[in-house]
Design a protein around this motif. Structure first.
Motif, mmCIF file in Angstrom:
data_model
loop_
_atom_site.group_PDB
_atom_site.id
_atom_site.type_symbol
_atom_site.label_atom_id
_atom_site.label_comp_id
_atom_site.label_asym_id
_atom_site.label_seq_id
_atom_site.Cartn_x
_atom_site.Cartn_y
_atom_site.Cartn_z
ATOM 1 N N TRP A 193 1.257 -1.156 0.091
ATOM 2 C CA TRP A 193 -0.554 0.242 0.075
ATOM 3 C C TRP A 193 0.959 1.263 -0.017
ATOM 4 O O TRP A 193 1.633 1.143 0.203
ATOM 5 C CB TRP A 193 -0.969 0.236 1.193
ATOM 6 N N GLY A 195 -0.081 5.318 0.862
ATOM 7 C CA GLY A 195 -1.043 6.572 1.657
ATOM 8 C C GLY A 195 -0.427 8.167 1.571
ATOM 9 O O GLY A 195 1.111 7.804 2.293
ATOM 10 N N LEU A 234 -5.364 6.429 -0.339
ATOM 11 C CA LEU A 234 -4.449 4.743 -0.245
ATOM 12 C C LEU A 234 -4.867 4.316 -1.703
ATOM 13 O O LEU A 234 -5.466 4.543 -2.739
ATOM 14 C CB LEU A 234 -5.578 4.955 0.571
#
Length: 667
Positions: A193, A195, A234
């Motif tokens: 991820w 973000g 995100l």
């Protein structure tokens, strides 16, 4: 008398009659059969009763068992994916350090509503349930589990509890619940991820720290560093299945970077293919053994038809990352790096937030309340590296100065030799510092492999040296007489002075190297530094970290591999005394599109961070921007086109060209 005797004889004969004996035997067999049947029925009844008791016990423990294996019932108000345990670490918000239970881990919730009260029974049932070899999943349609999907993934604010209660200085804690395309919660971690929280109109932003709980949930932490509106973003860069392939197959794959070696002797020229070999064997090839930069890794070229191996003048990259990635990626894995599985944004409810000022009416976090350590080696990594506000980077790792001028930079670097080694991103550091010291000439910064500037009065010398054997996305000619290995630069540094600062940037051009060769290269840099420090304790070595580059689909997996390189750097140099300047979050947080070459505003703040590491105590930097420390954006007057066949001259071969290598031989 005779008649009585006859009757008795008749009776005895009746008892001994064959038909009577047969009937008795039959009755015995029937009776035995009935008894056996009764025993079997009783045993079956007891087994069935035990089975029903076991099923009832398991249902009481796990009812109802959802498709994701979560424990959800009216009597047990808990969720194995969102139940948290307190951590021993402390922070402004202690709940920010709560960690979810692992899959299959079970604990008795505090409230059972009287359904089960016997602790020993609960423990025994838990032990029995944990022996199950599988976790049951079921949905209406019979399908296999899908990979993580950004469109169905859920993001929830854990703390502060109210979106309207977010103030400057708060640590925001979000829970990411990864789900597949059918909306089913994932039960494994490993997704990659990215973000951030950004306010472009305020030139403000901060990157997220995301912690993988390895059960399909993630904790995302961000620092509310400024007052105003901000947007949370995100991105699912790669699902865990793609990450697994990158870690286990691509990372340790059979990488074979290729160059076109250009040989020149007088007017004679030849070209042949060159390769980087790790623990390999070959025949009839020119072998170039780096002096001390590498041991098991060799640079070899196909032997030219007429010219000697010593006539190698330079190399051009003949392979590129997209092609190398596609070569190693099997057909069945291509879906993991395309479409909905590659750099997809997650829709976040309440993603647009308003950060309120502090109770003391401060619009940003007051630095005097942070008690940050001085910048230096082996600093711990906080939940947030810092934040941008009004175009300035506010570090939360160590005490830095956001702005600087020529006088303060000279005060820091007086009587110092600074060598920037590496790629074009390190050349940006050289250009920014040269301009700050008023010794820069922007016209020769682009596409140059060796640069040097001197400020005589304060005795400051800065230089840039390109590293050899680098891979480029374009076939750029690398003159072997102008490049040097980092190890050789470090070992030669005490020749004139011990007041040396050497900056190493080992990442952008090495993504196609064999992984073992890359780690070997890092290890030899560390060993050279340790050796020189015995003679010159004043030596300072700075490691400049990678940063995320972009989201172009042609460069699949590259950002993740850069992250892996950064982990390798930290592991190799940990405890060695180097200063590791991590700019990953700093660059990703900047409210502008990600690029390999970040804008001047970012580079200038990176140089301020660099100077804060070099001079953490005695450097008094200006806090007021002046014309000396504001850089104008590049224009057509100071941007030069890349060299072409018309404006690039290939120099004659000299002895210096072969000084990169200890031995040149034909195998």
């Amino acid at each position: 008398m005779d008649s009585v005797l006859v009757k008795k004889l008749d009776v005895n004969m009746l008892h001994d009659h064959p038909s009577k004996k047969v009937w008795i035997r039959k009755r015995t067999i029937i009776t035995s059969t009935i008894i056996i049947c009764l025993i079997i029925c009783l045993f079956g009844f007891m087994v069935n009763l035990k089975r029903e008791e076991t099923i009832l016990a398991i249902n009481n423990l796990q009812e109802p068992l959802k498709p994701n294996g979560m424990l959800q019932s009216n009597s047990i108000q808990a969720d194995s994916r969102t139940q948290y345990l307190s951590s021993s670490s402390s922070d402004t918000h202690q709940e920010d350090h709560l960690l979810p239970l692992l899959p299959g881990q079970r604990t008795r919730p505090p409230n059972f509503d009287g359904v089960i009260s016997d602790d020993s029974l609960v423990d025994s049932l838990q032990m029995f349930a944990n022996r199950a070899p599988f976790v049951h999943h079921s949905i209406d349609a019979v399908t296999s589990f899908d990979v993580t999907c950004a469109a169905t993934t859920v993001v929830k604010l854990a703390s502060p509890a109210d979106y309207e209660a977010i103030h400057v200085g708060d640590t925001l804690h979000y829970i990411i619940e990864a789900k597949d395309s059918y909306g089913r919660p994932r039960t494994i971690g490993g997704d990659f991820w990215l973000g951030a929280l950004k306010s472009p109109h305020l030139i403000a932003g901060t990157a997220a720290k995301i912690i993988d709980h390895d059960n399909g949930t993630y904790s995302m932490y961000l620092t509310a560093g400024w007052k105003g509106d901000a947007m949370l973003e995100l991105t699912l860069a790669h699902p865990s299945e793609g990450v697994h392939w990158l870690k286990t197959t691509y990372k340790y794959g059979d990488h074979l970077p290729i160059w076109d070696g250009e040989f020149q002797l007088g007017n004679a020229k030849e070209t042949s293919k060159c390769y980087l070999m790790y623990d390999s064997t070959w025949n009839n090839m020119c072998e170039y053994q780096p002096k001390k930069a590498l041991k098991h890794t060799k640079f070899v070229c196909d032997k030219p038809f007429t010219l000697p191996c010593e006539s190698l003048a330079g190399i051009r990259g003949a392979s590129n990352f997209p092609g190398e990635f596609s070569r190693l990626l099997p057909t069945e894995k291509r879906v993991l790096f395309s479409g909905e599985h590659l750099y997809k944004n997650v829709a976040i409810p309440h993603g647009f937030i308003n950060i309120k000022e502090r109770t003391d009416n401060q619009f940003t976090i007051p630095k005097d309340t942070l008690q940050l350590p001085l910048c230096g080696p082996d600093l711990p990594s906080p939940l947030s590296d810092g934040y941008w506000y009004n175009g300035q980077w506010n570090s939360l790792v160590c005490d830095t100065k956001q702005t600087y001028n020529k006088a303060s930079a000279i005060q820091c670097l007086e009587h110092t030799n600074v060598v920037f080694t590496g790629d074009s991103t390190t050349r940006q550091w050289f250009a920014s510092l040269a301009k700050l010291l008023d010794v820069g000439h922007p016209e020769d910064h682009d596409r140059s492999f060796f640069l040097e500037r001197t400020l005589a009065a304060p005795d400051i010398n800065i230089s840039f040296v390109f590293h050899p054997l680098s891979t480029h996305p374009k076939p750029i000619f690398v003159n072997m007489s102008q490049v040097r290995f980092e190890v050789d630069i470090i070992l030669d540094s005490p020749r004139y002075t011990c007041n040396n600062v050497i900056v190493v940037s080992p990442w952008a051009h090495f993504i196609m190297w064999p992984w073992d060769a890359y780690v070997e290269w890092l290890t030899h840099i560390r060993d050279a530094m340790i050796e020189v420090k015995r003679q010159c304790p004043e030596l300072k070595v700075v490691i400049k970290s990678p940063h995320a580059v972009n989201k172009q689909t042609t460069m699949k997996g590259r950002d993740f591999m850069f992250k892996e390189m950064m982990h390798a750097m930290r592991e190799v140099f940990q405890g060695s005394g180097v200063m590791f300047i991590d700019i990953w979050d700093m660059d990703y947080a900047y409210p502008a599109p990600m690029e390999l070459h970040m804008p001047d505003e970012v580079i200038n703040q990176e140089i301020a961070l660099f100077l804060s590491y070099l001079c953490p105590e005695n450097m008094q930097l200006s806090l007021i921007p002046t014309s000396e420390n504001i850089h104008l954006p590049p224009t057509s007057e100071n941007i030069h086109l890349p060299p072409t066949s018309e404006n690039t001259q290939q120099p004659e071969t000299s002895e210096e060209q072969m000084q990169l290598f200890k031995n040149v031989k034909v195998e």
